[in-house]
Design a protein around this motif. Sequence first.
Motif, PDB file in Angstrom:
ATOM      1  N   TRP A 180       0.922  -1.291   0.076  1.00 34.43           N
ATOM      2  CA  TRP A 180      -0.046   0.139   0.202  1.00 34.43           C
ATOM      3  C   TRP A 180       0.943   1.229   0.108  1.00 34.43           C
ATOM      4  O   TRP A 180       0.656   2.134  -0.698  1.00 34.43           O
ATOM      5  N   TRP A 181       2.065   1.240   0.700  1.00 33.67           N
ATOM      6  CA  TRP A 181       2.728   2.390   0.615  1.00 33.67           C
ATOM      7  C   TRP A 181       3.677   2.613  -0.335  1.00 33.67           C
ATOM      8  O   TRP A 181       3.299   3.944  -0.843  1.00 33.67           O
ATOM      9  N   LYS A 182       4.119   1.696  -1.155  1.00 37.42           N
ATOM     10  CA  LYS A 182       4.716   1.782  -2.398  1.00 37.42           C
ATOM     11  C   LYS A 182       3.476   2.361  -3.571  1.00 37.42           C
ATOM     12  O   LYS A 182       3.921   3.120  -4.365  1.00 37.42           O
ATOM     13  N   LEU A 183       2.392   1.709  -3.349  1.00 40.21           N
ATOM     14  CA  LEU A 183       1.379   2.040  -4.400  1.00 40.21           C
ATOM     15  C   LEU A 183       1.161   3.380  -4.267  1.00 40.21           C
ATOM     16  O   LEU A 183       0.894   4.397  -5.335  1.00 40.21           O
ATOM     17  N   PHE A 184       0.537   3.976  -3.250  1.00 42.56           N
ATOM     18  CA  PHE A 184      -0.011   5.258  -3.113  1.00 42.56           C
ATOM     19  C   PHE A 184       1.202   6.332  -3.118  1.00 42.56           C
ATOM     20  O   PHE A 184       0.812   7.360  -3.428  1.00 42.56           O
ATOM     21  N   ARG A 185       2.412   5.802  -2.835  1.00 45.66           N
ATOM     22  CA  ARG A 185       3.529   6.941  -2.746  1.00 45.66           C
ATOM     23  C   ARG A 185       3.909   7.395  -4.294  1.00 45.66           C
ATOM     24  O   ARG A 185       4.113   8.388  -4.704  1.00 45.66           O
ATOM     25  N   HIS A 186       3.562   6.355  -5.343  1.00 46.56           N
ATOM     26  CA  HIS A 186       3.840   6.481  -6.532  1.00 46.56           C
ATOM     27  C   HIS A 186       2.423   6.740  -7.375  1.00 46.56           C
ATOM     28  O   HIS A 186       2.862   7.012  -8.747  1.00 46.56           O
ATOM     29  N   MET A 187       1.456   7.080  -6.899  1.00 44.66           N
ATOM     30  CA  MET A 187       0.472   7.690  -7.896  1.00 44.66           C
ATOM     31  C   MET A 187       0.569   9.089  -8.215  1.00 44.66           C
ATOM     32  O   MET A 187       0.825  10.107  -7.228  1.00 44.66           O
ATOM     33  N   SER A 188       0.408   9.408  -9.302  1.00 38.65           N
ATOM     34  CA  SER A 188       0.392  10.791  -9.856  1.00 38.65           C
ATOM     35  C   SER A 188      -1.073  11.425  -9.657  1.00 38.65           C
ATOM     36  O   SER A 188      -1.999  10.851  -9.150  1.00 38.65           O
ATOM     37  N   PRO A 189      -1.092  12.944  -9.537  1.00 38.97           N
ATOM     38  CA  PRO A 189      -2.338  13.383  -9.423  1.00 38.97           C
ATOM     39  C   PRO A 189      -3.381  13.186 -10.204  1.00 38.97           C
ATOM     40  O   PRO A 189      -4.617  12.999  -9.872  1.00 38.97           O
TER      41      PRO A 189
END
Length: 67
Positions: A37-46
């Motif tokens: 979850w941390w990696k997924l949401f950290r790399h999400m663009s706007p």
Amino acid sequence: MSYNISHYISLINFIAVTIASRGSLIVADSLIIAVTWWKLFRHMSPVNTVLFRRHLTLTDILLRDGE
């Protein structure tokens, strides 16, 4: 039926090993989920966050990604 002290000690050891082994599996699974979850949401663009907040349904995803 009488049990001696060694029977109770082996039972306590069995319970301790069971709790330790299952507990470590739960901790490992929780760690994997947290890192994912941390990696997924950290790399999400706007742009992705706007689409994510749109509350896509399963049908929307299948229609968008289906072939």
